[in-house]
Design an enzyme around this catalytic site. Structure first.
Site, PDB file in Angstrom:
ATOM      1  N   SER A 142      97.544  19.529 156.040  1.00  0.00           N
ATOM      2  CA  SER A 142      96.971  20.331 154.971  1.00  0.00           C
ATOM      3  C   SER A 142      95.606  20.867 155.391  1.00  0.00           C
ATOM      4  O   SER A 142      94.886  20.226 156.176  1.00  0.00           O
ATOM      5  CB  SER A 142      96.815  19.489 153.703  1.00  0.00           C
ATOM      6  OG  SER A 142      96.047  20.151 152.725  1.00  0.00           O
ATOM      7  N   TYR A 178      93.831  11.693 150.110  1.00  0.00           N
ATOM      8  CA  TYR A 178      94.869  12.595 150.615  1.00  0.00           C
ATOM      9  C   TYR A 178      94.366  13.338 151.853  1.00  0.00           C
ATOM     10  O   TYR A 178      95.044  13.390 152.888  1.00  0.00           O
ATOM     11  CB  TYR A 178      95.254  13.583 149.512  1.00  0.00           C
ATOM     12  CG  TYR A 178      96.192  14.691 149.924  1.00  0.00           C
ATOM     13  CD1 TYR A 178      97.569  14.484 149.963  1.00  0.00           C
ATOM     14  CD2 TYR A 178      95.702  15.958 150.260  1.00  0.00           C
ATOM     15  CE1 TYR A 178      98.432  15.511 150.333  1.00  0.00           C
ATOM     16  CE2 TYR A 178      96.552  16.978 150.626  1.00  0.00           C
ATOM     17  CZ  TYR A 178      97.918  16.757 150.655  1.00  0.00           C
ATOM     18  OH  TYR A 178      98.774  17.766 151.017  1.00  0.00           O
TER      19      TYR A 178
END
Length: 221
Positions: free
Chosen positions: A161, A174
């Site tokens: 990401s 995350y």
């Protein structure tokens, strides 16, 4: 000899189809029943690959398998919580059996987030996200290694990401998991190159999926 535009398009289409064909290739996509994973399964299968995917939810998995069968895609699936090592091992045993001990493509797609401020995360939050986002990808890659090596044309893709590079609100754990994934991809690309296994990480930005919509609802409350 002059070639019409229609003729050029026809030649180009044929060349593209041949170039991108995945006929005869096998692929494992984790978390392939929704979001980016679902799109990846359809893309691989659409180019002719035989795909196996997994989901924690049996009903969701079965619905997707019926949908893909109707489209003519060759896709099978397993119920699997990738945060559990025993279930990871069972998944790879199934893949090995279905694909005769060889695997060409591994897409480590599973990911989750709990949207909180840094100081609000509990130890359980950190453990759950790390086991789901990072440990699962690491362990599945290691379990898949003999199958990828046996194919003599292996490719591993980590769905990372942009959050792994750019800090974003409510995503510290995350993002840290994804940053670790980037580093893992670098190491594996070096370690496994001699076995003809390519390793890459993809860093998408914000994509409208069910996970994103869930996070937005939490933040708006």
């Amino acid at each position: 000899m002059n070639v019409s535009k229609m003729g050029e398009a026809g030649v180009f289409s044929k060349m593209e189809s041949s170039r991108w064909s995945l006929q005869g290739m096998t692929a494992l996509v984790t978390g392939g029943t929704k979001g980016l994973g679902h799109a990846i399964v359809e893309e691989l299968a659409g180019f002719g690959a035989i795909v196996h995917t997994c989901s924690r939810t049996e009903t969701e998995l079965n619905n997707c398998l019926l949908e893909w069968k109707a489209k003519g895609f060759r896709v099978t699936g397993s119920v699997c919580d990738v945060s559990d090592q025993t279930q990871r091992e069972n998944l790879l045993n199934t893949v090995s059996s279905e694909f005769n001990g060889k695997l060409n493509i591994l897409i480590n797609n599973v990911g989750t987030n709990t949207a909180k401020s840094v100081t609000d995360y509990t130890a359980e939050d950190v453990s759950f996200m790390t086991s789901t986002n990072f440990e699962s990808a690491f362990n599945i890659s290691v379990l898949a290694y003999p199958l990828l090596k046996a194919s003599n044309a292996g490719s591993v893709v980590f769905m990372s990401s942009m959050a792994s590079l750019l800090p974003a609100y409510s995503g510290a754990i995350y993002a840290s998991n994804k940053a670790a994934m980037n580093q893992l991809a670098k190491y594996l690309s070096c370690d496994w190159a001699r076995d003809n296994i390519r390793v890459n990480a993809i860093l998408p930005s914000v994509v409208k999926t069910a996970l994103l919509e869930k996070e937005l609802i939490i933040e708006l409350k």
